[in-house]
Motif scaffolding. Structure first.
Motif, PDB file in Angstrom:
ATOM      1  N   ALA A 118      16.966 148.608 160.891  1.00  0.00           N
ATOM      2  CA  ALA A 118      18.207 148.795 161.824  1.00  0.00           C
ATOM      3  C   ALA A 118      18.695 147.296 162.143  1.00  0.00           C
ATOM      4  O   ALA A 118      20.210 147.280 161.594  1.00  0.00           O
ATOM      5  CB  ALA A 118      17.314 149.534 163.048  1.00  0.00           C
ATOM      6  N   ALA A 119      17.634 145.997 162.853  1.00  0.00           N
ATOM      7  CA  ALA A 119      18.678 145.182 162.319  1.00  0.00           C
ATOM      8  C   ALA A 119      19.376 144.305 161.094  1.00  0.00           C
ATOM      9  O   ALA A 119      19.974 143.483 161.527  1.00  0.00           O
ATOM     10  CB  ALA A 119      17.022 143.992 162.473  1.00  0.00           C
ATOM     11  N   GLY A 120      18.979 144.704 160.079  1.00  0.00           N
ATOM     12  CA  GLY A 120      19.758 144.266 158.634  1.00  0.00           C
ATOM     13  C   GLY A 120      18.533 143.914 157.306  1.00  0.00           C
ATOM     14  O   GLY A 120      18.919 143.691 156.547  1.00  0.00           O
ATOM     15  N   VAL A 121      17.048 143.960 158.097  1.00  0.00           N
ATOM     16  CA  VAL A 121      16.434 143.587 156.652  1.00  0.00           C
ATOM     17  C   VAL A 121      15.986 144.605 155.935  1.00  0.00           C
ATOM     18  O   VAL A 121      16.055 146.113 156.179  1.00  0.00           O
ATOM     19  CB  VAL A 121      14.792 143.593 157.680  1.00  0.00           C
ATOM     20  CG1 VAL A 121      14.205 142.989 156.488  1.00  0.00           C
ATOM     21  CG2 VAL A 121      14.841 142.325 158.596  1.00  0.00           C
ATOM     22  N   ARG A 122      16.395 144.597 154.872  1.00  0.00           N
ATOM     23  CA  ARG A 122      15.958 145.789 153.451  1.00  0.00           C
ATOM     24  C   ARG A 122      14.905 146.196 153.233  1.00  0.00           C
ATOM     25  O   ARG A 122      14.362 146.500 152.284  1.00  0.00           O
ATOM     26  CB  ARG A 122      17.631 145.754 152.914  1.00  0.00           C
ATOM     27  CG  ARG A 122      18.852 145.869 153.228  1.00  0.00           C
ATOM     28  CD  ARG A 122      19.169 147.064 154.002  1.00  0.00           C
ATOM     29  NE  ARG A 122      20.166 147.242 154.160  1.00  0.00           N
ATOM     30  CZ  ARG A 122      20.387 147.417 155.702  1.00  0.00           C
ATOM     31  NH1 ARG A 122      19.147 147.006 156.404  1.00  0.00           N
ATOM     32  NH2 ARG A 122      20.851 147.669 156.347  1.00  0.00           N
ATOM     33  N   ARG A 123      13.880 144.186 152.453  1.00  0.00           N
ATOM     34  CA  ARG A 123      12.940 144.858 151.533  1.00  0.00           C
ATOM     35  C   ARG A 123      11.728 143.578 152.525  1.00  0.00           C
ATOM     36  O   ARG A 123      11.990 142.760 153.396  1.00  0.00           O
ATOM     37  CB  ARG A 123      13.087 143.506 150.256  1.00  0.00           C
ATOM     38  CG  ARG A 123      14.279 144.487 149.373  1.00  0.00           C
ATOM     39  CD  ARG A 123      14.419 143.654 148.780  1.00  0.00           C
ATOM     40  NE  ARG A 123      15.012 141.622 148.577  1.00  0.00           N
ATOM     41  CZ  ARG A 123      14.456 140.432 148.801  1.00  0.00           C
ATOM     42  NH1 ARG A 123      12.940 141.016 148.053  1.00  0.00           N
ATOM     43  NH2 ARG A 123      15.037 139.285 148.447  1.00  0.00           N
TER      44      ARG A 123
END
Length: 332
Positions: A118-123
């Motif tokens: 949700a914070a924006g970490v994708r990988r």
């Protein structure tokens, strides 16, 4: 991301565009992997010297202004640092940032995977050297394999992808488990990467090296995977792909086939020291400058000057005892 560099891009003396920053949010870890930290090590950075999250965000923002498009949060173990999810959200919101990822040992991932997504970490890169519980405990000093496996499942369930499993292969320690690790990765759509031990500090230099290039080729051939052409997104790894072109197995070979010619990264430690090369001692004290009152223009100038002095390559092979700091002190 375009291959053409913006006017403000960081270009080092060897024509390499530096667009990737690794940020260590702590040098502490809840594991003690034998190749990373010596038993009983207590030389961690004093918490008073740690950059606050707002200070980290300020420095990362300056790098992004200079064309850095990829940021990875690392440690030690980054999920030990309080507020790391909020820091991730702040970094993910920086205009111009294209990619935010995180490296973790996975022990605390199950509880934080959804918040990180949700914070924006994708990988994610998850350190996992074996699926054998006893072997895991011997390597890490802790019986935490089940927690790591639960973290991986939680990360997969919330849609974090790709998830790379980083397996540091050591002869007579975990080399026997690579077949099982690859099968585990393939059945769960993870990407397994076999990594040579970094000879950093006495712990790294004492590990028994394995030719992971030959090992990877054998494993790939047995499962019908084919070599892929190296691209900018491959970073230091070389990969084999399945019939659909998806990377399924990789090797990282800092010693046997170094990747210095295509290096695009620098590292920022928890106290704000900028390390220009993992295998050299060149550094810029950005954190100290910031706390001494440097303004953004002064910090930008220091970053540019550091990149202008970035070494061409490491000396791990020719001068193996040159770097005395341990891996956790620099950041993964």
């Amino acid at each position: 991301m375009s291959d053409s560099a913006p006017p403000s891009a960081l270009i080092d003396p060897f024509g390499r565009r530096i667009d990737y920053l690794r940020v260590s949010v702590t040098d502490r870890c809840d594991l003690r992997c034998t190749y990373c930290l010596p038993k009983g090590f207590k030389g961690f950075e004093e918490p008073a010297h740690w950059l606050r999250h707002d200070e980290m965000l300020r420095l990362v923002g300056l790098f992004v202004r200079l064309g850095v498009a990829k940021v990875r949060l690392t440690g030690g173990e980054p999920l030990l640092r309080r507020g790391v999810v909020d820091l991730a959200a702040g970094i993910a919101a920086l205009p111009g940032l294209a990619d935010l990822s995180l490296s973790t040992n996975g022990t605390r991932l199950a509880a934080q995977a959804a918040a990180l997504k949700a914070a924006g970490v994708r990988r994610l890169n998850v350190s996992l050297d074996t699926l054998d519980r006893g072997c895991f405990a011997r390597i890490t000093g802790a019986d935490r394999l089940e927690a790591v496996l639960a973290g991986l499942e939680a990360a997969r369930a919330v849609g974090l992808a790709p998830i790379k499993l980083n397996m540091v292969v050591q002869g007579e320690v975990n080399e026997h488990d690579v077949e099982r690790m690859l099968d585990f990765a393939l059945t769960r759509d993870f990407l397994l990467r076999l990594i040579e031990v970094m000879p950093m500090g006495d712990t790294g230099r004492s590990a028994r090296q394995v030719d992971v290039s030959r090992l990877g080729a054998r494993l790939a051939g047995g499962r019908g995977l084919v070599p892929t052409l190296p691209g900018r997104d491959a970073g230091p790894a070389r990969y084999w792909a399945d019939a659909d072109g998806r990377w399924r197995l990789g090797v990282i070979t800092p010693l046997s086939q170094h990747f210095c010619a295509t290096c695009n990264r620098v590292r920022l430690t928890v106290d704000g020291t900028l390390h220009l090369c993992l295998g050299q001692e060149d550094r810029v004290p950005l954190g100290a400058m910031l706390r001494d009152g440097a303004d953004d223009d002064e910090l930008l100038a220091a970053i540019r000057a550091g990149i202008a002095a970035k070494p061409e390559r490491h000396d791990f092979a020719s001068r193996p005892t040159k770097v005395v700091r341990f891996m956790a002190q620099t950041g993964g």
